[in-house]
Design an enzyme around this catalytic site. Structure first.
Site, PDB file in Angstrom:
ATOM      1  N   SER A 124     -11.514   2.238  33.879  1.00 28.36           N
ATOM      2  CA  SER A 124     -12.334   3.446  33.802  1.00 28.36           C
ATOM      3  C   SER A 124     -13.723   3.104  33.286  1.00 28.36           C
ATOM      4  O   SER A 124     -13.892   2.184  32.470  1.00 28.36           O
ATOM      5  CB  SER A 124     -11.664   4.419  32.824  1.00 28.36           C
ATOM      6  N   TYR A 148      -7.428   5.897  24.297  1.00 28.84           N
ATOM      7  CA  TYR A 148      -7.256   5.812  25.756  1.00 28.84           C
ATOM      8  C   TYR A 148      -8.178   4.732  26.324  1.00 28.84           C
ATOM      9  O   TYR A 148      -7.743   3.833  27.058  1.00 28.84           O
ATOM     10  CB  TYR A 148      -7.556   7.171  26.420  1.00 28.84           C
ATOM     11  N   LYS A 152      -7.549   0.732  28.174  1.00 30.56           N
ATOM     12  CA  LYS A 152      -8.127   0.200  29.423  1.00 30.56           C
ATOM     13  C   LYS A 152      -8.837  -1.118  29.151  1.00 30.56           C
ATOM     14  O   LYS A 152      -8.707  -2.080  29.911  1.00 30.56           O
ATOM     15  CB  LYS A 152      -9.102   1.212  30.034  1.00 30.56           C
TER      16      LYS A 152
HETATM   17  P1  NAD Z   1      -2.205  11.021  36.795  1.00 30.15           P
HETATM   18  O1  NAD Z   1      -1.723  11.374  35.430  1.00 30.15           O
HETATM   19  O2  NAD Z   1      -2.303  12.084  37.814  1.00 30.15           O
HETATM   20  O3  NAD Z   1      -1.295   9.835  37.389  1.00 30.15           O
HETATM   21  C1  NAD Z   1      -0.688   8.869  36.579  1.00 30.15           C
HETATM   22  C2  NAD Z   1       0.781   8.792  36.981  1.00 30.15           C
HETATM   23  O4  NAD Z   1       1.434   7.808  36.171  1.00 30.15           O
HETATM   24  C3  NAD Z   1       1.529  10.104  36.786  1.00 30.15           C
HETATM   25  O5  NAD Z   1       2.224  10.434  37.965  1.00 30.15           O
HETATM   26  C4  NAD Z   1       2.496   9.808  35.628  1.00 30.15           C
HETATM   27  O6  NAD Z   1       3.681  10.549  35.743  1.00 30.15           O
HETATM   28  C5  NAD Z   1       2.698   8.304  35.785  1.00 30.15           C
HETATM   29  N1  NAD Z   1       3.063   7.596  34.563  1.00 30.15           N
HETATM   30  C6  NAD Z   1       2.458   7.623  33.351  1.00 30.15           C
HETATM   31  N2  NAD Z   1       3.102   6.820  32.494  1.00 30.15           N
HETATM   32  C7  NAD Z   1       4.132   6.246  33.166  1.00 30.15           C
HETATM   33  C8  NAD Z   1       5.168   5.336  32.823  1.00 30.15           C
HETATM   34  N3  NAD Z   1       5.268   4.837  31.599  1.00 30.15           N
HETATM   35  N4  NAD Z   1       6.056   4.973  33.772  1.00 30.15           N
HETATM   36  C9  NAD Z   1       5.978   5.469  35.028  1.00 30.15           C
HETATM   37  N5  NAD Z   1       5.030   6.340  35.411  1.00 30.15           N
HETATM   38  C10 NAD Z   1       4.117   6.730  34.488  1.00 30.15           C
HETATM   39  O7  NAD Z   1      -3.613  10.276  36.609  1.00 30.15           O
HETATM   40  P2  NAD Z   1      -4.688   9.860  37.702  1.00 30.15           P
HETATM   41  O8  NAD Z   1      -5.867  10.714  37.507  1.00 30.15           O
HETATM   42  O9  NAD Z   1      -4.063   9.753  39.033  1.00 30.15           O
HETATM   43  O10 NAD Z   1      -5.063   8.421  37.144  1.00 30.15           O
HETATM   44  C11 NAD Z   1      -4.453   7.246  37.625  1.00 30.15           C
HETATM   45  C12 NAD Z   1      -4.940   6.070  36.799  1.00 30.15           C
HETATM   46  O11 NAD Z   1      -6.357   5.998  36.873  1.00 30.15           O
HETATM   47  C13 NAD Z   1      -4.597   6.181  35.304  1.00 30.15           C
HETATM   48  O12 NAD Z   1      -4.268   4.899  34.831  1.00 30.15           O
HETATM   49  C14 NAD Z   1      -5.896   6.669  34.685  1.00 30.15           C
HETATM   50  O13 NAD Z   1      -6.019   6.274  33.353  1.00 30.15           O
HETATM   51  C15 NAD Z   1      -6.925   5.992  35.575  1.00 30.15           C
HETATM   52  N6  NAD Z   1      -8.216   6.697  35.590  1.00 30.15           N
HETATM   53  C16 NAD Z   1      -8.254   8.020  35.925  1.00 30.15           C
HETATM   54  C17 NAD Z   1      -9.472   8.691  35.925  1.00 30.15           C
HETATM   55  C18 NAD Z   1      -9.542  10.165  36.266  1.00 30.15           C
HETATM   56  O14 NAD Z   1     -10.552  10.790  35.967  1.00 30.15           O
HETATM   57  N7  NAD Z   1      -8.547  10.759  36.904  1.00 30.15           N
HETATM   58  C19 NAD Z   1     -10.652   8.011  35.596  1.00 30.15           C
HETATM   59  C20 NAD Z   1     -10.573   6.662  35.270  1.00 30.15           C
HETATM   60  C21 NAD Z   1      -9.344   6.007  35.281  1.00 30.15           C
HETATM   61  C1  UD1 Z   2     -13.817  12.171  30.424  1.00 25.75           C
HETATM   62  C2  UD1 Z   2     -13.343  11.276  29.306  1.00 25.75           C
HETATM   63  C3  UD1 Z   2     -13.298   9.842  29.806  1.00 25.75           C
HETATM   64  C4  UD1 Z   2     -12.419   9.745  31.052  1.00 25.75           C
HETATM   65  C5  UD1 Z   2     -12.947  10.704  32.111  1.00 25.75           C
HETATM   66  C6  UD1 Z   2     -12.102  10.728  33.345  1.00 25.75           C
HETATM   67  C7  UD1 Z   2     -14.000  12.320  27.183  1.00 25.75           C
HETATM   68  C8  UD1 Z   2     -14.909  12.249  26.016  1.00 25.75           C
HETATM   69  N1  UD1 Z   2     -14.218  11.408  28.161  1.00 25.75           N
HETATM   70  O1  UD1 Z   2     -15.076  11.732  30.823  1.00 25.75           O
HETATM   71  O2  UD1 Z   2     -12.799   8.976  28.817  1.00 25.75           O
HETATM   72  O3  UD1 Z   2     -12.442   8.420  31.580  1.00 25.75           O
HETATM   73  O4  UD1 Z   2     -12.966  12.038  31.548  1.00 25.75           O
HETATM   74  O5  UD1 Z   2     -10.827  11.236  33.081  1.00 25.75           O
HETATM   75  O6  UD1 Z   2     -13.091  13.141  27.237  1.00 25.75           O
HETATM   76  N2  UD1 Z   2     -17.759  19.360  30.632  1.00 25.75           N
HETATM   77  C9  UD1 Z   2     -18.104  20.633  30.301  1.00 25.75           C
HETATM   78  N3  UD1 Z   2     -17.107  21.559  30.164  1.00 25.75           N
HETATM   79  C10 UD1 Z   2     -15.787  21.270  30.362  1.00 25.75           C
HETATM   80  C11 UD1 Z   2     -15.453  19.941  30.716  1.00 25.75           C
HETATM   81  C12 UD1 Z   2     -16.457  19.011  30.830  1.00 25.75           C
HETATM   82  O7  UD1 Z   2     -19.283  20.947  30.106  1.00 25.75           O
HETATM   83  O8  UD1 Z   2     -14.925  22.155  30.209  1.00 25.75           O
HETATM   84  C13 UD1 Z   2     -18.840  18.366  30.809  1.00 25.75           C
HETATM   85  C14 UD1 Z   2     -18.738  17.161  29.905  1.00 25.75           C
HETATM   86  O9  UD1 Z   2     -19.422  17.375  28.698  1.00 25.75           O
HETATM   87  C15 UD1 Z   2     -19.392  16.066  30.770  1.00 25.75           C
HETATM   88  C16 UD1 Z   2     -19.047  16.497  32.195  1.00 25.75           C
HETATM   89  O10 UD1 Z   2     -18.735  17.881  32.134  1.00 25.75           O
HETATM   90  O11 UD1 Z   2     -20.799  16.098  30.619  1.00 25.75           O
HETATM   91  C17 UD1 Z   2     -17.855  15.751  32.782  1.00 25.75           C
HETATM   92  O12 UD1 Z   2     -16.765  15.864  31.883  1.00 25.75           O
HETATM   93  P1  UD1 Z   2     -15.317  15.270  32.225  1.00 25.75           P
HETATM   94  O13 UD1 Z   2     -14.891  15.757  33.542  1.00 25.75           O
HETATM   95  O14 UD1 Z   2     -14.436  15.561  31.049  1.00 25.75           O
HETATM   96  O15 UD1 Z   2     -15.569  13.694  32.363  1.00 25.75           O
HETATM   97  P2  UD1 Z   2     -16.230  12.669  31.328  1.00 25.75           P
HETATM   98  O16 UD1 Z   2     -16.817  13.335  30.171  1.00 25.75           O
HETATM   99  O17 UD1 Z   2     -17.135  11.795  32.115  1.00 25.75           O
END
Ligand code: NAD
Ligand code: UD1
Length: 335
Positions: A124, A148, A152
């Site tokens: 991330s 979190y 990563k």
């Molecule tokens: P998500 O929660 O929708 O998907 C993660 C999946 O992993 C879920 O289906 C959950 O049930 C499963 N899981 C969690 N722990 C587990 C375990 N111990 N054993 C088996 N399954 C398990 O999340 P996502 O948004 O699809 O994210 C996927 C990956 O990408 C995650 O590692 C997350 O940290 C990373 N990531 C997500 C974002 C985002 O904004 N969505 C941003 C950066 C990184």
């Molecule tokens: C957040 C997480 C980051 C994670 C990423 C993707 C925090 C501090 N950071 O990042 O670790 O990798 O999500 O899952 O939680 N915002 C609002 N109102 C809301 C929600 C968000 O104004 O209700 C604003 C936030 O201040 C930010 C932007 O929208 O400026 C995006 O927010 P968000 O979607 O939570 O993503 P990140 O902050 O980038």
């Protein structure tokens, strides 16, 4: 190829499975459904008209994972499984370190045992911390502000050390920026449990009437309109990036860290406006306090992804807003 997708029932996992299946790969999902529903896998099968083999297991369960590798000839792994709620990770750090880090170690050990050494890992942009100036490049120093993010950063390090110990591994570490949007079919999308932490799911829940109004976390940042600027990337573009990364790992023996973003930054107010205009809706909002741990601006330098993965995003902000809304309006209560 036969690809093991951990966390394949989740938001990014389901979209990646669609792309894998549409490109002729087979998919084996491992998920404990802690943050997803089985229905999401059915929907992927509907979209692709293909069958998916899935195992309801925790990646911490070494025996069960071993059996998955014994019963399936796996060519490579895409590792999404992990917990991702920033606030929860501050409250329950051990849960996050155990699930994300120990879970990853169990997975890597099992891969090693079965001589599967190709992996794509979900990292991330959060690992860039508070001090780097955007556009963010992969070689910048890392720091984190919550457990979190630290999981990563550690897993990136573990994978790098693993590669250094044995150059037969081939590893792509992908740093995602802010994934939003949904598959254009409207059948799969982001399905947060409880109150959404992230901006787009909050907006779509306001639009569908589940929440009264959006709180904009601060309008006094040093950005073009004072609200936080992020690099929003369509989840389908992100999913396609995984296919490119997978191909890359199959053709090289390296460990590479790559940003997956668009390289463009949009503010919270830009997103609200685009969502309103794109969907002909109004999103009530109020300005509130800054959220602790937030930074003003975060967007990617995307050159490395273009150069080594031959990948760049195609979808526009309008596509992201329309697709997010199609998913939410078709599925007001999620799956
Ligand atoms: P998500 O929660 O929708 O998907 C993660 C999946 O992993 C879920 O289906 C959950 O049930 C499963 N899981 C969690 N722990 C587990 C375990 N111990 N054993 C088996 N399954 C398990 O999340 P996502 O948004 O699809 O994210 C996927 C990956 O990408 C995650 O590692 C997350 O940290 C990373 N990531 C997500 C974002 C985002 O904004 N969505 C941003 C950066 C990184
Ligand atoms: C957040 C997480 C980051 C994670 C990423 C993707 C925090 C501090 N950071 O990042 O670790 O990798 O999500 O899952 O939680 N915002 C609002 N109102 C809301 C929600 C968000 O104004 O209700 C604003 C936030 O201040 C930010 C932007 O929208 O400026 C995006 O927010 P968000 O979607 O939570 O993503 P990140 O902050 O980038």
């Amino acid at each position: 190829m036969n690809i093991l997708v951990t966390g394949g029932a989740g938001y990014i996992g389901t979209h990646t499975c669609v792309e894998l299946l549409n490109h002729g790969h087979d998919v084996v999902i491992v998920d404990n459904f802690v943050n997803s529903e089985k229905e999401s896998i059915k929907r992927v099968e509907e979209i692709t008209n293909k069958k998916i083999k899935f195992y309801e297991i925790d990646i911490l369960n070494e025996k069960a994972l071993d059996l998955v590798f014994k019963s399936n000839k796996i060519d490579a792994v895409i590792h999404f499984a992990g917990l991702k709620a920033v606030g929860e990770s501050v409250e329950f750090p051990l849960k996050y370190y155990n699930n994300n880090i120990t879970g990853s170690i169990v997975l890597f050990e099992t891969m090693k045992k079965h001589n599967v050494k190709n992996i794509v890992f979900s990292s991330s942009a959060t690992v860039y911390g508070m001090n780097n100036i955007s556009p963010l490049t992969e070689d910048m120093p890392l720091s984190t502000t919550n457990p979190y993010g630290t999981t990563k950063m550690f897993i990136e390090r573990i994978l790098t050390d693993l590669y250094n110990s044995d150059n037969e591994w081939s590893i792509a570490i992908l740093r995602y920026f802010n994934p939003i949007g949904a598959h254009p079919s409207g059948k799969i999308g982001e399905n947060p449990k409880g109150i959404p932490n992230n901006l787009m799911p909050f907006i779509t829940q306001v639009a569908v009437g589940k929440r009264e109004k959006l709180s904009v976390f601060g309008n006094d940042y040093n950005t073009h309109d004072g609200t936080g600027v992020r690099d929003y990337i369509h989840v389908v573009d992100l999913a396609k990036g995984h296919l490119k990364a997978l191909e890359y790992t199959m053709n090289t023996n390296k460990v590479e860290i790559v940003n997956l973003g668009t390289g463009k930054g949009y503010s919270v107010l830009d997103i609200i406006k685009a969502f309103e205009e794109g969907n002909n809706l109004s999103i009530p909002y109020e300005i509130s306090e800054r959220r602790p741990g937030d930074i003003a601006t975060c967007f990617a330098n995307t050159l490395k992804a273009k150069k080594i993965l031959h990948w760049e995003t195609k979808n526009t902000l309008l596509d992201m807003c329309k697709d997010s809304w199609r998913w939410q309006s078709n599925n007001p209560n999620g799956y």
